[in-house]
Design a protein around this motif. Structure first.
Motif, PDB file in Angstrom:
ATOM      1  N   ARG A 107      64.444   7.863  67.731  1.00  0.00           N
ATOM      2  CA  ARG A 107      64.670   7.804  66.241  1.00  0.00           C
ATOM      3  C   ARG A 107      64.755   9.002  65.687  1.00  0.00           C
ATOM      4  O   ARG A 107      64.351  10.001  66.261  1.00  0.00           O
ATOM      5  N   LYS A 108      65.543   9.069  64.780  1.00  0.00           N
ATOM      6  CA  LYS A 108      65.689  10.398  64.038  1.00  0.00           C
ATOM      7  C   LYS A 108      64.455  10.976  63.530  1.00  0.00           C
ATOM      8  O   LYS A 108      63.337  10.244  63.009  1.00  0.00           O
ATOM      9  N   ALA A 109      64.353  12.270  63.736  1.00  0.00           N
ATOM     10  CA  ALA A 109      63.149  12.964  63.265  1.00  0.00           C
ATOM     11  C   ALA A 109      63.234  13.962  62.320  1.00  0.00           C
ATOM     12  O   ALA A 109      64.481  14.689  62.233  1.00  0.00           O
ATOM     13  N   GLU A 110      62.349  14.731  61.648  1.00  0.00           N
ATOM     14  CA  GLU A 110      62.344  15.740  60.719  1.00  0.00           C
ATOM     15  C   GLU A 110      61.790  17.044  61.449  1.00  0.00           C
ATOM     16  O   GLU A 110      60.718  16.838  61.811  1.00  0.00           O
ATOM     17  N   GLN A 137      71.506   2.210  64.938  1.00  0.00           N
ATOM     18  CA  GLN A 137      70.973   1.249  63.667  1.00  0.00           C
ATOM     19  C   GLN A 137      70.251   2.028  62.756  1.00  0.00           C
ATOM     20  O   GLN A 137      68.962   2.129  63.166  1.00  0.00           O
ATOM     21  N   GLY A 138      70.599   2.706  61.505  1.00  0.00           N
ATOM     22  CA  GLY A 138      69.728   3.306  60.953  1.00  0.00           C
ATOM     23  C   GLY A 138      69.321   4.534  61.332  1.00  0.00           C
ATOM     24  O   GLY A 138      70.109   5.361  61.787  1.00  0.00           O
ATOM     25  N   ASP A 139      68.053   4.806  61.311  1.00  0.00           N
ATOM     26  CA  ASP A 139      67.447   6.065  62.199  1.00  0.00           C
ATOM     27  C   ASP A 139      67.185   5.710  63.616  1.00  0.00           C
ATOM     28  O   ASP A 139      66.678   6.591  64.178  1.00  0.00           O
ATOM     29  N   GLU A 140      67.416   4.586  64.216  1.00  0.00           N
ATOM     30  CA  GLU A 140      67.197   4.075  65.614  1.00  0.00           C
ATOM     31  C   GLU A 140      68.360   4.589  66.449  1.00  0.00           C
ATOM     32  O   GLU A 140      69.578   4.007  66.051  1.00  0.00           O
ATOM     33  N   ILE A 153      74.617  12.701  67.076  1.00  0.00           N
ATOM     34  CA  ILE A 153      73.250  12.712  67.347  1.00  0.00           C
ATOM     35  C   ILE A 153      72.464  13.638  66.357  1.00  0.00           C
ATOM     36  O   ILE A 153      72.979  14.809  66.418  1.00  0.00           O
ATOM     37  N   PRO A 154      71.524  13.460  66.032  1.00  0.00           N
ATOM     38  CA  PRO A 154      70.634  14.241  64.984  1.00  0.00           C
ATOM     39  C   PRO A 154      70.044  15.437  66.022  1.00  0.00           C
ATOM     40  O   PRO A 154      69.742  15.291  67.074  1.00  0.00           O
ATOM     41  N   LEU A 155      69.917  16.493  65.190  1.00  0.00           N
ATOM     42  CA  LEU A 155      69.335  17.814  65.659  1.00  0.00           C
ATOM     43  C   LEU A 155      67.913  17.451  66.060  1.00  0.00           C
ATOM     44  O   LEU A 155      67.587  18.171  67.438  1.00  0.00           O
ATOM     45  N   PHE A 156      67.165  16.728  65.728  1.00  0.00           N
ATOM     46  CA  PHE A 156      65.722  16.362  66.103  1.00  0.00           C
ATOM     47  C   PHE A 156      65.691  14.952  66.186  1.00  0.00           C
ATOM     48  O   PHE A 156      65.978  14.068  65.376  1.00  0.00           O
ATOM     49  N   ILE A 157      65.127  14.339  67.543  1.00  0.00           N
ATOM     50  CA  ILE A 157      64.530  13.125  67.701  1.00  0.00           C
ATOM     51  C   ILE A 157      63.116  13.032  68.017  1.00  0.00           C
ATOM     52  O   ILE A 157      62.316  13.874  68.173  1.00  0.00           O
ATOM     53  N   GLU A 158      62.533  11.823  67.955  1.00  0.00           N
ATOM     54  CA  GLU A 158      61.251  11.837  67.970  1.00  0.00           C
ATOM     55  C   GLU A 158      61.016  11.476  69.590  1.00  0.00           C
ATOM     56  O   GLU A 158      61.526  10.375  70.185  1.00  0.00           O
TER      57      GLU A 158
END
Length: 770
Positions: A473-476, A393-396, A352-357
């Motif tokens: 989704r993945k966020a920055e 799926q991708g950034d989702e 799981i990414p560090l940042f999510i939206e």
């Protein structure tokens, strides 16, 4: 339903018209087709007979002419004394022509029922055509007699051809009769079709009139019903709107009326807690303070629920540091968990990414509700949070949150109702715990707004598992030092983890692995001692204090018997109320890591024992000066409630500010005319002139260099109150009960510039951006 019935009735009537027209027109069309077919057949037959009649008349005329010519030539030949056999070829040719024409006439013979006429004619033609041949073999003396016979034969043939002409005339009469009959039949069919079309037109006219009448009746009926229903709906809508407005006014009024004294209760209690008191008095004051905080939580739940029901709660879409969000909730609830000696832990799947939206505030609210309930209904054991990736799926991402507890559990027949408003699982338990019954209902609404679902599983006497999903989704986002992967100072370090809680063990392994370390995990001190005894060498040890039989100290003593603190640093992971003797802990362990475990604190601990903390986490030195000493300001407090005046001025006094007081908007305007203020804390509801009107007057009447920073300090906390304040020209908004941190933060945010008094346009621009 009425619209459906009306439309169905209309379609049915139109369908009946279409069917009737179809059948009637089909019948007329069939009759027209049959009549046209019969007329066509009759005309074709008449045409064929007419053609035969023309051919017959032509053949008769030719035959008569040939008879006459042949007869004349016979007489010329027979009675001309100069006739010789050289004249016979002409007679032969005429005889041959007569024979051919006779065959043609016989081929189109009009009546087969007159065989004697046909035979006589055929005989006459044969005699006449053979005379030229007989003439060759006779002497000239017999030619006269032969010419007389030829004339008789020719006259007989003319009589026969006259009979044939009579027959031909009769056929012509029959053809005319046939054509006349066909015309009469066509006229009759046309008249019949015209009559049917007239009948059909009349039926269609009467049918259409009948349908129009029925439609008018149905429309009158349904329009009356529609009007009645519309009036009923409008009345119901007006009642509902009035009810919503009444509820909104009630909530706004109650919120204001409750928050105003609550500000006094909590504020004065907080001030009282800073004064010298006995232990008993301190306990009483803390109870008052906690009760006030709980009452404030109840008010906030009711307001949130009313916003969700009214559809006025919008979710933000911003980068959320997921693990930090969970850690904030754990830190917030740690004190409540410590009161019951409950263990709090969490683990997030490494993928799981560090940042999510998402909306961090609302996600934190859901987790706080679920974890708060878990702590409330759990008397011993642990509460864990797991975050898993259900799909990717991708950034989702679709994430699943699991909150597990070891509490009393929820009966199976109550699982479906616990997410309803004002519903709680077990009255026997809830009687011992406070709550609005809105926390789970609000959580379900928020989860639904995040395109997810929420559900619960439970076993009575064992514990409960609450699950909810969110789509994101993945966020920055901006990475903090401890969020970077592969920290050079940690890469390759061998870390031994002695932890019997699966969630904590997983979290420690994930954190260390992400920084580049290699880890080995044990669930008991004996297993860890066995690894060291077997020759395994480690750089750092992370030891949980909650190992059975005080084995954490036994393991530390074993390590210290073989390694110094510098050779094998040990970090004790323990709750703030850890019972182990502090002297022994300091002697055996290098550092003390307080639970709940967070990534930032673990990072600081590892860097400290590695001697690298100053390289990556330089901490700013906190100023010992109070805000008022660092940032002098002139402040006006516009507040009509005496108790709230004391609370606000006491908060300002704590940060070294002295404030002038105005009891309403008019006094605030008068005070500002006499003296320039940097900041005005403005209440919204005041006698004579409220805070909104006073703000508008200030923005309109005073020049830019005399415009102060205006901050709403109000008990109005409904949706739209902040927007109303900003629209009136205020710069910021603080809801009551007022906290010192909020006051200090708003002053630093707006007044930290070299010249506090900025122009109104700059203020408004900053307000919009904020």
């Amino acid at each position: 339903m009425l619209q459906i019935i009306d439309s169905t009735f209309l379609v049915a009537l139109l369908g009946i018209i279409a069917v009737l027209l179809w059948f009637n027109l089909s019948d007329v069309s069939n009759q027209v087709r049959q009549s046209m077919l019969a007329s066509n057949t009759s005309l074709q037959q008449s045409h064929a007979a007419f053609v035969r009649q023309i051919e017959l008349e032509s053949a008769i005329d030719q035959q008569r002419a040939t008879f006459d010519q042949l007869n004349d030539e016979f007489f010329k030949f027979a009675f001309d004394p100069n006739s010789t056999p050289t004249n016979l070829p002409l007679l032969h040719k005429l005889s041959h022509d007569l024979q051919d024409q006779g065959e043609q006439l016989l081929a189109i013979w009009p009546l087969e029922n007159r065989p004697e006429l046909k035979a006589n004619y055929e005989e006459a033609v044969g005699i006449m055509s053979n005379l030229s041949t007989e003439l060759e073999g006779l002497p000239p003396a017999h030619w006269h007699q032969l010419a007389v016979d030829a004339r008789d034969t020719a006259n007989h043939a003319k009589i026969l051809m006259a009979d044939i002409e009579k027959i031909d005339n009769q056929l012509g009469q029959q053809i005319g009769d046939t054509i006349l009959a066909s015309i009469q039949s066509t006229d009759a069919s046309t008249a019949q079709m015209a009559a049917q079309l007239t009948y059909l037109k009349q039926r269609a006219l009467w049918g259409t009139l009948g349908i129009i009448i029925l439609l008018i009746i149905s429309r009158l009926y349904f329009s009356t019903r529609f009007q009645h229903l519309t009036q009923t709906a409008q009345t119901a809508q007006k009642v509902a709107e009035d009810a919503v407005k009444t509820k909104a006014r009630f909530l706004a009024t109650m919120s204001h009326e409750i928050r105003t004294p609550m500000n006094g209760v909590i504020g004065m209690t907080r001030l009282l807690m800073n004064t010298p008191m006995s232990k008993k008095q301190t306990d009483f004051v803390e109870s008052i303070y906690l009760s006030g905080e709980h009452l404030l939580t109840v008010i906030n739940d009711v307001l949130d629920f009313s916003k969700i029901e009214a559809g006025k709660l919008d979710l933000k879409r911003e980068p959320v540091e997921l693990r930090a969000c969970i850690e904030d909730v754990l830190n917030l609830l740690t004190s409540k968990a410590l009161e019951k000696n409950l263990e709090l832990a969490y683990a997030v799947e490494p993928s799981i990414p560090l940042f999510i939206e998402g909306d961090m505030v609302r996600l934190r609210q859901i987790l706080t509700n679920l974890l708060g309930n878990a702590i409330k209904f759990t008397d011993k054991g642990e509460i864990t949070v797991f975050v898993l990736s259900r799909s990717h799926q991708g950034d989702e991402y679709e994430l699943e949150f699991q909150i597990n507890d070891t509490g009393a559990g929820i009966p199976a027949d109550r699982l479906d109702s616990i997410f309803e408003q004002f519903s709680q699982a077990d009255n026997a338990l809830t009687n011992r715990n406070e709550g609005t019954g809105l926390g789970l209902a609000i959580s379900r609404r928020l989860v639904n707004m995040m395109a997810g679902t929420i559900w619960a599983e439970s076993t009575v006497g064992v514990g409960s598992h609450f699950h909810f999903t969110v789509k994101t989704r993945k966020a920055e986002g901006k990475l903090k030092p401890f969020l970077y992967p592969d920290i050079p100072e940690i890469i390759g370090k061998r870390i031994l983890i002695v932890e019997n809680n699966p969630a904590n063990q997983q979290a420690l392994q994930d954190f260390c692995f992400g920084w580049g370390a290699t880890t080995e995990a044990c669930t008991s001190s004996s297993a860890a001692i066995a690894r060291i005894a077997a020759g395994h060498v480690y750089d750092i040890g992370l030891i949980d204090s909650n190992l059975p039989n005080a084995s954490a100290l036994d393991f530390a003593k074993y390590v210290r018997s073989r390694y110094s603190k510098q050779a094998f640093p040990l970090i004790l992971i323990a709750p703030p109320n850890d019972p182990h003797p502090k002297e022994i802990v300091r002697e055996l362990f290098n550092l003390y890591l307080t639970k709940p475990i967070t990534r930032s604190r673990l990072f600081d601990s590892l860097m400290t024992v590695l001697g690298k903390l100053n390289l990556v986490t330089a901490r700013p030195q906190e100023s010992k000066l109070k805000l008022g000493e660092r940032l002098p300001l002139t402040i006006l407090l516009a507040e009509d409630n005496p108790i709230n005046q004391i609370v606000a001025t006491s908060i300002l006094d704590e940060i070294a500010y002295k404030a002038d007081i105005a009891e309403d908007g008019k006094q605030a305007l008068e005070a500002l005319r006499k003296k320039a203020y940097d900041v005005i804390f403005m209440d919204m509801q005041m006698p004579e002139m409220d805070g909104l009107e006073a703000t508008r007057r200030i923005r309109a009447d005073f020049p830019p260099d005399r415009q102060p920073i205006i901050v709403a300090m109000t008990a109005n906390a409904m949706d739209g109150d902040k927007q109303n304040c900003l629209a009136a020209g205020m710069n910021d908004y603080i809801s009551k009960p007022v906290l010192p941190e909020a006051v200090e933060a708003v002053l630093e945010r707006w007044c930290s510039a070299p010249f506090p008094s900025v122009t109104i346009q700059e203020n408004l621009n900053e307000t919009v951006s904020a």
